[in-house]
Motif scaffolding. Structure first.
Motif, PDB file in Angstrom:
ATOM      1  N   PRO A 208     -29.319   3.036  62.089  1.00 26.44           N
ATOM      2  CA  PRO A 208     -29.299   4.506  62.198  1.00 26.44           C
ATOM      3  C   PRO A 208     -30.132   5.018  63.371  1.00 26.44           C
ATOM      4  N   GLU A 209     -31.261   4.352  63.647  1.00 29.69           N
ATOM      5  CA  GLU A 209     -32.120   4.779  64.760  1.00 29.69           C
ATOM      6  C   GLU A 209     -31.394   4.599  66.092  1.00 29.69           C
ATOM      7  N   ARG A 210     -30.736   3.454  66.252  1.00 29.06           N
ATOM      8  CA  ARG A 210     -30.034   3.207  67.521  1.00 29.06           C
ATOM      9  C   ARG A 210     -28.831   4.130  67.675  1.00 29.06           C
ATOM     10  N   VAL A 211     -28.157   4.418  66.582  1.00 30.28           N
ATOM     11  CA  VAL A 211     -27.035   5.354  66.626  1.00 30.28           C
ATOM     12  C   VAL A 211     -27.507   6.731  67.071  1.00 30.28           C
ATOM     13  N   GLN A 212     -28.665   7.153  66.553  1.00 30.44           N
ATOM     14  CA  GLN A 212     -29.218   8.464  66.912  1.00 30.44           C
ATOM     15  C   GLN A 212     -29.630   8.514  68.383  1.00 30.44           C
ATOM     16  N   ILE A 213     -30.320   7.475  68.849  1.00 28.34           N
ATOM     17  CA  ILE A 213     -30.730   7.420  70.263  1.00 28.34           C
ATOM     18  C   ILE A 213     -29.499   7.412  71.166  1.00 28.34           C
TER      19      ILE A 213
ATOM     20  N   SER B 230     -25.971   9.879  75.102  1.00 31.36           N
ATOM     21  CA  SER B 230     -24.629  10.245  75.574  1.00 31.36           C
ATOM     22  C   SER B 230     -24.531  11.752  75.819  1.00 31.36           C
ATOM     23  N   ASP B 231     -25.231  12.550  75.020  1.00 28.11           N
ATOM     24  CA  ASP B 231     -25.260  13.999  75.266  1.00 28.11           C
ATOM     25  C   ASP B 231     -25.910  14.305  76.614  1.00 28.11           C
ATOM     26  N   ALA B 232     -26.987  13.573  76.932  1.00 28.11           N
ATOM     27  CA  ALA B 232     -27.669  13.769  78.222  1.00 28.11           C
ATOM     28  C   ALA B 232     -26.758  13.394  79.385  1.00 28.11           C
ATOM     29  N   ILE B 233     -26.030  12.287  79.245  1.00 24.59           N
ATOM     30  CA  ILE B 233     -25.090  11.854  80.288  1.00 24.59           C
ATOM     31  C   ILE B 233     -23.975  12.882  80.461  1.00 24.59           C
ATOM     32  N   ARG B 234     -23.461  13.370  79.344  1.00 24.21           N
ATOM     33  CA  ARG B 234     -22.335  14.321  79.372  1.00 24.21           C
ATOM     34  C   ARG B 234     -22.678  15.566  80.209  1.00 24.21           C
TER      35      ARG B 234
ATOM     36  N   GLY C  20     -19.108   8.461  94.032  1.00 20.76           N
ATOM     37  CA  GLY C  20     -19.295   8.136  92.617  1.00 20.76           C
ATOM     38  C   GLY C  20     -20.737   8.321  92.163  1.00 20.76           C
ATOM     39  N   HIS C  21     -20.919   8.340  90.867  1.00 21.48           N
ATOM     40  CA  HIS C  21     -22.235   8.609  90.270  1.00 21.48           C
ATOM     41  C   HIS C  21     -22.723   7.428  89.442  1.00 21.48           C
ATOM     42  N   LEU C  22     -24.015   7.128  89.587  1.00 20.43           N
ATOM     43  CA  LEU C  22     -24.710   6.241  88.669  1.00 20.43           C
ATOM     44  C   LEU C  22     -25.626   7.091  87.808  1.00 20.43           C
ATOM     45  N   LEU C  23     -25.481   6.966  86.493  1.00 21.14           N
ATOM     46  CA  LEU C  23     -26.314   7.711  85.547  1.00 21.14           C
ATOM     47  C   LEU C  23     -27.148   6.731  84.739  1.00 21.14           C
ATOM     48  N   ILE C  24     -28.452   6.901  84.820  1.00 24.88           N
ATOM     49  CA  ILE C  24     -29.384   6.002  84.139  1.00 24.88           C
ATOM     50  C   ILE C  24     -30.125   6.774  83.058  1.00 24.88           C
ATOM     51  N   VAL C  25     -30.098   6.242  81.845  1.00 26.13           N
ATOM     52  CA  VAL C  25     -30.943   6.764  80.767  1.00 26.13           C
ATOM     53  C   VAL C  25     -31.940   5.671  80.408  1.00 26.13           C
TER      54      VAL C  25
ATOM     55  N   SER D  18     -40.616   9.610  68.081  1.00 25.10           N
ATOM     56  CA  SER D  18     -41.696   8.850  67.442  1.00 25.10           C
ATOM     57  C   SER D  18     -41.299   7.387  67.291  1.00 25.10           C
ATOM     58  N   LYS D  19     -42.144   6.498  67.846  1.00 30.38           N
ATOM     59  CA  LYS D  19     -41.971   5.050  67.681  1.00 30.38           C
ATOM     60  C   LYS D  19     -40.591   4.555  68.164  1.00 30.38           C
ATOM     61  N   ILE D  20     -40.088   5.117  69.252  1.00 25.19           N
ATOM     62  CA  ILE D  20     -38.739   4.737  69.708  1.00 25.19           C
ATOM     63  C   ILE D  20     -38.751   3.662  70.791  1.00 25.19           C
ATOM     64  N   PHE D  21     -39.939   3.282  71.297  1.00 25.76           N
ATOM     65  CA  PHE D  21     -40.013   2.284  72.367  1.00 25.76           C
ATOM     66  C   PHE D  21     -41.062   1.245  71.998  1.00 25.76           C
ATOM     67  N   MET D  22     -40.585   0.081  71.535  1.00 31.02           N
ATOM     68  CA  MET D  22     -41.473  -1.011  71.137  1.00 31.02           C
ATOM     69  C   MET D  22     -42.546  -0.529  70.158  1.00 31.02           C
ATOM     70  N   GLY D  23     -42.124   0.316  69.207  1.00 28.67           N
ATOM     71  CA  GLY D  23     -43.029   0.808  68.181  1.00 28.67           C
ATOM     72  C   GLY D  23     -43.959   1.921  68.627  1.00 28.67           C
ATOM     73  N   GLN D  24     -43.768   2.411  69.870  1.00 30.14           N
ATOM     74  CA  GLN D  24     -44.625   3.475  70.396  1.00 30.14           C
ATOM     75  C   GLN D  24     -43.858   4.796  70.523  1.00 30.14           C
ATOM     76  N   ASP D  25     -44.575   5.908  70.378  1.00 25.26           N
ATOM     77  CA  ASP D  25     -43.992   7.211  70.715  1.00 25.26           C
ATOM     78  C   ASP D  25     -43.639   7.192  72.196  1.00 25.26           C
ATOM     79  N   ALA D  26     -42.508   7.791  72.568  1.00 26.58           N
ATOM     80  CA  ALA D  26     -42.072   7.686  73.953  1.00 26.58           C
ATOM     81  C   ALA D  26     -41.137   8.824  74.313  1.00 26.58           C
ATOM     82  N   SER D  27     -40.964   9.023  75.627  1.00 31.66           N
ATOM     83  CA  SER D  27     -40.000   9.996  76.129  1.00 31.66           C
ATOM     84  C   SER D  27     -38.952   9.284  76.966  1.00 31.66           C
ATOM     85  N   MET D  28     -37.778   9.905  77.049  1.00 32.79           N
ATOM     86  CA  MET D  28     -36.648   9.325  77.772  1.00 32.79           C
ATOM     87  C   MET D  28     -36.204  10.280  78.867  1.00 32.79           C
TER      88      MET D  28
END
Length: 200
Positions: free
Chosen positions: A17-22, A27-31, A135-140, A183-193
């Motif tokens: 569920p966590e990976r589905v949410q991320i 994908s919303d950010a890419i869109r 063309g475009h490269l999109l990195i998240v 919260s805890k989304i990157f190797m158990g740490q709070d993080a931003s994307m």
């Protein structure tokens, strides 16, 4: 490519569920960065089980799901078949070793892939070659995070430094922004994307 062995082992239990949410926020950010994409061909680079690309399947004329892990590709093949998706192809492909001459795309997107790649410049340069002109490269990926220490992944990226490295390769019109904090989304740490858009 980076950490393929690990992904081979977890392919059939990857869709938590966590990976589905991320994947959904990614994908919303890419869109938000897509322009007239309905007639364009895309590559979901390092697609995993296709969580991000499947959210974007209706945005493009076609998507090629590309990964080095055969087990991950088998997962996305099954999904494409079950959902009867007509505009998707899959390719198990070692981007760092295999010949690129037949690969072309108007959009390439990669979500949480760059942090697994050792030689970032090499792969970004190869992606540049695959992109059609304009063309475009999109990195998240994750913003630089000093709390993350790992022998297997980068601890995120500084957006300005990444943009500078990409400019040296030849990318232009680069823009990026932080779009999600969790919260805890990157190797158990709070993080931003962040999401970064670059053109050839």
């Amino acid at each position: 490519m980076g950490n393929t062995d690990k992904f081979e082992m977890i392919a059939n239990i990857y869709d938590t569920p966590e990976r589905v949410q991320i994947a959904k926020v990614s994908s919303d950010a890419i869109r938000n960065y897509l322009v007239d994409a309905k007639s364009k061909q895309a590559i979901d680079f390092g697609c995993g089980t296709g969580l991000v690309g499947l959210n974007l399947i209706d945005e493009f004329k076609s998507i090629l799901f590309l990964d080095t892990s055969a087990n991950m590709i088998n997962q996305i093949k099954q999904k494409v078949s079950d959902l009867q998706i007509q505009n998707a192809d899959t390719l198990c492909f070692d981007f760092e070793a295999d010949d690129l001459s037949n690969l072309r795309a108007d959009y390439i997107f990669m979500a949480q892939v760059l942090l697994h790649i050792k030689d970032i410049e090499f792969v970004l340069a190869r992606l540049f070659d695959v992109l059609n002109e304009g063309g475009h490269l999109l990195i998240v990926d994750f913003d630089k995070n000093e709390k993350v220490a790992s022998d297997f992944v980068h601890n995120g990226f500084n957006q300005d430094e990444l943009a500078d490295r990409m400019t040296q390769i030849g990318y232009r019109g680069i823009s990026s922004e932080t779009f999600h904090t969790g919260s805890k989304i990157f190797m158990g740490q709070d993080a931003s994307m962040f999401v970064l858009d670059a053109r050839k």
